[in-house]
Design a protein around this motif. Structure first.
Motif: not given
Length: 150
Positions: A25-26, A31-33, A42-46, A86-89
């Motif tokens: 979920h986290i 990924l969605e953001n 903010e992660v927690y609230n989402l 998120f780290c981009s590859s």
């Protein structure tokens, strides 16, 4: 997104960790953001919207785990709060740079390596193996400048 989740699951499994449903979920929120720089709160609230049983401590522990495995990285934009992205590859260990508006807090990403020449010179001059760098430029964004000039 499925491919990225599978890659993260594989990375964690190699380190003898599991991608639990709460961690997933986290991960999905991150990924969605991808275009945002979210704080742990903010992660927690989402995450809370989709999985009400996930606690803030779980979010913090998961973010630290993801940092450990280079799934995400954290940045402090001068406000004393860690932000995560998120780290981009395929970035060869280099992150993009950030322009931070000191008036409204807007963050603009600069996706070019502005320090490559300096990095090469410093590395040679000091016999220093550079693994990464961050550049944060503080100033006033276009919108705030227009408001000031009105």
């Amino acid at each position: 997104m499925k491919r990225v989740i599978a890659d993260v699951e594989e990375k964690l499994r190699a380190g003898e960790y599991k991608l639990t449903s709460r961690r997933e979920h986290i991960l999905r929120v991150l990924l969605e953001n991808k275009d945002k720089h979210l704080s742990a709160e903010e992660v927690y609230n989402l995450v809370k919207k989709r999985a009400p049983d996930v606690g803030l401590a779980t979010v913090y522990r998961t973010l630290e785990l993801f940092l450990l495995f280079d799934i995400i990285h954290s940045i402090d934009f001068g406000d004393g709060r860690k932000r995560y992205e998120f780290c981009s590859s395929g970035t060869d260990g280099h992150h993009h740079h950030h322009l931070i508006c000191t008036r409204c807090g807007k963050i603009i990403e600069v996706n070019e390596d502005l320090l490559e020449d300096l990095e090469t010179r410093v590395s040679k001059e000091h016999d220093f193996k550079i693994e990464n760098h961050q550049l944060k430029i503080f100033g006033t964004c276009r919108e705030c400048t227009e408001k000031i000039n009105k």
